[in-house]
Structures are given as structure tokens and as C-alpha cells.
Design a protein around this motif. Structure first.
Motif, PDB file in Angstrom:
ATOM      1  N   THR A 172     -18.357  21.769 -56.486  1.00 29.08           N
ATOM      2  CA  THR A 172     -18.586  21.896 -55.057  1.00 29.08           C
ATOM      3  C   THR A 172     -18.360  23.350 -54.666  1.00 29.08           C
ATOM      4  O   THR A 172     -17.882  24.154 -55.485  1.00 29.08           O
TER       5      THR A 172
ATOM      6  N   ARG B  61     -15.024  19.872 -58.205  1.00 29.68           N
ATOM      7  CA  ARG B  61     -14.785  18.974 -57.079  1.00 29.68           C
ATOM      8  C   ARG B  61     -13.437  18.295 -57.255  1.00 29.68           C
ATOM      9  O   ARG B  61     -13.146  17.751 -58.329  1.00 29.68           O
TER      10      ARG B  61
ATOM     11  N   LYS C 100     -16.708  14.172 -48.107  1.00 29.26           N
ATOM     12  CA  LYS C 100     -17.888  15.049 -48.139  1.00 29.26           C
ATOM     13  C   LYS C 100     -18.142  15.542 -46.718  1.00 29.26           C
ATOM     14  O   LYS C 100     -18.280  14.742 -45.789  1.00 29.26           O
TER      15      LYS C 100
ATOM     16  N   VAL D  68     -15.919   9.712 -49.728  1.00 25.97           N
ATOM     17  CA  VAL D  68     -16.536   9.490 -51.041  1.00 25.97           C
ATOM     18  C   VAL D  68     -15.664   8.573 -51.875  1.00 25.97           C
ATOM     19  O   VAL D  68     -16.153   7.648 -52.531  1.00 25.97           O
TER      20      VAL D  68
ATOM     21  N   GLU E 120     -17.683  21.986 -49.179  1.00 24.11           N
ATOM     22  CA  GLU E 120     -18.619  20.862 -49.160  1.00 24.11           C
ATOM     23  C   GLU E 120     -17.902  19.547 -49.429  1.00 24.11           C
ATOM     24  O   GLU E 120     -18.325  18.494 -48.944  1.00 24.11           O
ATOM     25  N   HIS E 121     -16.835  19.600 -50.213  1.00 23.32           N
ATOM     26  CA  HIS E 121     -15.982  18.440 -50.470  1.00 23.32           C
ATOM     27  C   HIS E 121     -14.534  18.903 -50.419  1.00 23.32           C
ATOM     28  O   HIS E 121     -14.209  20.008 -50.856  1.00 23.32           O
TER      29      HIS E 121
END
Length: 337
Positions: A4, A29, A40, A79, A100-101
Motif C-alpha cells: 500500500t 500493507r 481501506k 477490510v 491507502e490502507h
């Protein structure tokens, strides 16, 4: 392992920040631990107060360290969850990384009800800016019917809601904004009684014309010359709610002042700074009323969404150029209902 991306503070800006002060990096991630949730990011907020976190100086918000990821309010979708109150697919909001995460303690997340409105509004009118406007206007500025209330940066996420709340309380509302299009939005769509373009008008003359009976309430997001124009017009027992001072956030030297405190003796005005965190225990009250106002079209809002996580710094820098109307957001991913 999946990867990520995240934004880190590359350097501490002197004066106005630039894109060179941000670094985009790719990392593994993260995986959630006990009680944690992997989120997310769908929408990321950018806010003026973040400029203070880029300095190595004490403030109400802890500064970021150079080389570390920055933080922001986000709306995201779960997620993976190791927390009893959340499951995959839930929409949540909280303060997470510019990433992004990101992993968060589930106790520090709030659920977002998609039936209340677009999920992005949890970062705007139904989030921190809306709650800031709610308490700053209704608890601090405290407008009553017949008052004249001025709101600076009135076309922004906080100011636009604050002004409409004053109108709903029966006040006559005057806003300031930096373009004719924003002035038109305030008066034609949001119901402001008057608005002043601080870029093209003589502030003192325009403010005096817009407020012929003086000013009873002032919701200040900007400081600087706008406050200078407001100050002589403060009425007896007026209230000033100091929410922000964006005109000074990039200053390398803070101007000497204040020099006009004598006006407070004359007017017996009350000046009070506040933080939205002062009202942590009352967010439910604010969100319930704000969502009702939005649903009944009593409060209107706009969002300026910059698409693409790679453009997050540009969205932040645009705040200081007055590019946004309403809430400035970064759309990072699509919401999957």
C-alpha cells in the motif's frame, strides 16, 4: 505480502508548504492485531490545522516528525476486523494515516451510516467541520434573533455550516469569501444576507456597509485584515468565537498584537477560542441535529473532491489558495455498498 502507499512528511516547510515537503512511499500493507481493524481509505480529509502539525512547535495538536506518516480524518471501509463491533464491509471514520490502507484501534473508530447521506459527508457537514461549526456558533457565538453575525472563510467547510446555523437561529448573516462565485453561492444558495469579497473590496468600507447596525457575533476562521475590519463594528455584549487563524498559518513571523483590546472595554465583548475536542461527549447531539437539517434541506453543503491518493498534497496546498468550495477532500477509492 500486499503493498500500500502512504504519505510522509519529508521536511518542515518554512513559510508556505510545497510538494517537496511530502514524500510518497510504498510499504507492506499492515495486518490488524487484537482489537484492531484494517481500513481501506475511501476519502481523506485535508484541513488547515494540519499546517501547524508540520512545525516543530508545541500546539494543541502534536507535531509530526520528519520521515513519519502524517495523519488525517478519513472515511474508509473495513477490510479485516479483530474488533467485536466491526466486520468487513462496514464504513467507519476516524483519524488514521495518510495512507491507502491503515490499521486502527477499533475503539477509536466511529461507524458511518450510509443511509444518512453520502459517506464523504462524515468528513464534512456530518463530521468534524460540521460539529466544529455547530458548537462554535451555537455555544460560543450564541446568536439570537435579530443579531448581525459575521463569518470569515464563509465558503469553507466550517464557515458555510456556521453561517447557516446562525441564519436558522434568526440572525442576519454576513460572510467573507475570496471570489465572486463564492459570494454568489453564499447569498443565492445558502441564504446569507450579504457577503464581502476580501480579494476585491475595501474590507473596512464593505464590512461597514454590510453591517450598518454593527456586529453582534463574529465566527473567526481567518484573523488578519478581516478581523481588523470587524473589530471597530463590535456591538455592546457581542461575542467572538475564534475557530482558526488561517491568514497566519504560513507566516514566518507573527505580527505584533493585539493592539485594539480597548474596543473590548468599550463593547464589553467576549472573545473565546475553542476546539472541537472540547465537545467530545456531545458529538451525538450535534450530528443528530445536523443530519436533520441536511435531510430537510435547511443546511446545504458542497464538497471539493480531488481524485487520486497521489494528489493528496495538492489538495492540502489548495486550501491556502482558496481553491475549495465547502469541504476539501481526496477521493482515494470507490465506496462498495
Amino acid at each position: 505480502m500486499e503493498e500500500t502507499r502512504q504519505w510522509r512528511l519529508a521536511s518542515r516547510p518554512v513559510g508556505e508548504p510545497s510538494r517537496d515537503d511530502f514524500e510518497l512511499v510504498t510499504v507492506d500493507r499492515p495486518e490488524p492485531g487484537p482489537g484492531e481493524v484494517l481500513v481501506k481509505t475511501l476519502y481523506q480529509s485535508v484541513d488547515p490545522y494540519m499546517r501547524g502539525r508540520m512545525r516543530d512547535a508545541e500546539s494543541y495538536a502534536e507535531p509530526w516528525d520528519v520521515g513519519d506518516p502524517m495523519q488525517a480524518g478519513i472515511v474508509g471501509q473495513v477490510v479485516e476486523s479483530n474488533h467485536d463491533e466491526f466486520e468487513a464491509g462496514d464504513v467507519v471514520t476516524g483519524t488514521l494515516l495518510w495512507a491507502e490502507h491503515a490499521v486502527a484501534d477499533g475503539d477509536e473508530l466511529r461507524p458511518v451510516d450510509p443511509d444518512r447521506g453520502p459517506v464523504s459527508t462524515a468528513l464534512g457537514v456530518l463530521g468534524m467541520p460540521g460539529v466544529t461549526a455547530y458548537f462554535g456558533m451555537l455555544d460560543v457565538a450564541d446568536p439570537t434573533p435579530g443579531d448581525t453575525v459575521v463569518v470569515s472563510a464563509a465558503a469553507g467547510a466550517v464557515g458555510s455550516v456556521a453561517g447557516q446555523l446562525a441564519r436558522l437561529n434568526g440572525a442576519r448573516v454576513v460572510g467573507t469569501a475570496g471570489s465572486d462565485a463564492k459570494v454568489e453561492w453564499l447569498t443565492d444558495e445558502l441564504g446569507f444576507d450579504a457577503a464581502v469579497n476580501y480579494e476585491t473590496e475595501d474590507l473596512s468600507a464593505a464590512m461597514a456597509e454590510a453591517c450598518p447596525d454593527g456586529i453582534d457575533g463574529y465566527f473567526d476562521n481567518v484573523g488578519g485584515p478581516i478581523t481588523d475590519a470587524v473589530w471597530p463594528l463590535l456591538n455592546v455584549r457581542s461575542r467572538v468565537a475564534v475557530c482558526g487563524q488561517i491568514s497566519l498559518y504560513n507566516a514566518t513571523e507573527v505580527p505584533t498584537g493585539p493592539r485594539k483590546l480597548g474596543k473590548l472595554v468599550e463593547s464589553r465583548a467576549r472573545v473565546e477560542g475553542f476546539l472541537v475536542s472540547d465537545y467530545d461527549g456531545r458529538w451525538g447531539e450535534a450530528l443528530d441535529r445536523l443530519s436533520t437539517f441536511v435531510r430537510e434541506d435547511e443546511i446545504r453543503y458542497r464538497e471539493t473532491a480531488v481524485e487520486g491518493f497521489e494528489n493528496a498534497p495538492d489538495a492540502f496546498l489548495g486550501l491556502f489558495e482558496g481553491e475549495n468550495v465547502g469541504k476539501q477532500l481526496v477521493q482515494v477509492a470507490e465506496y462498495e455498498s
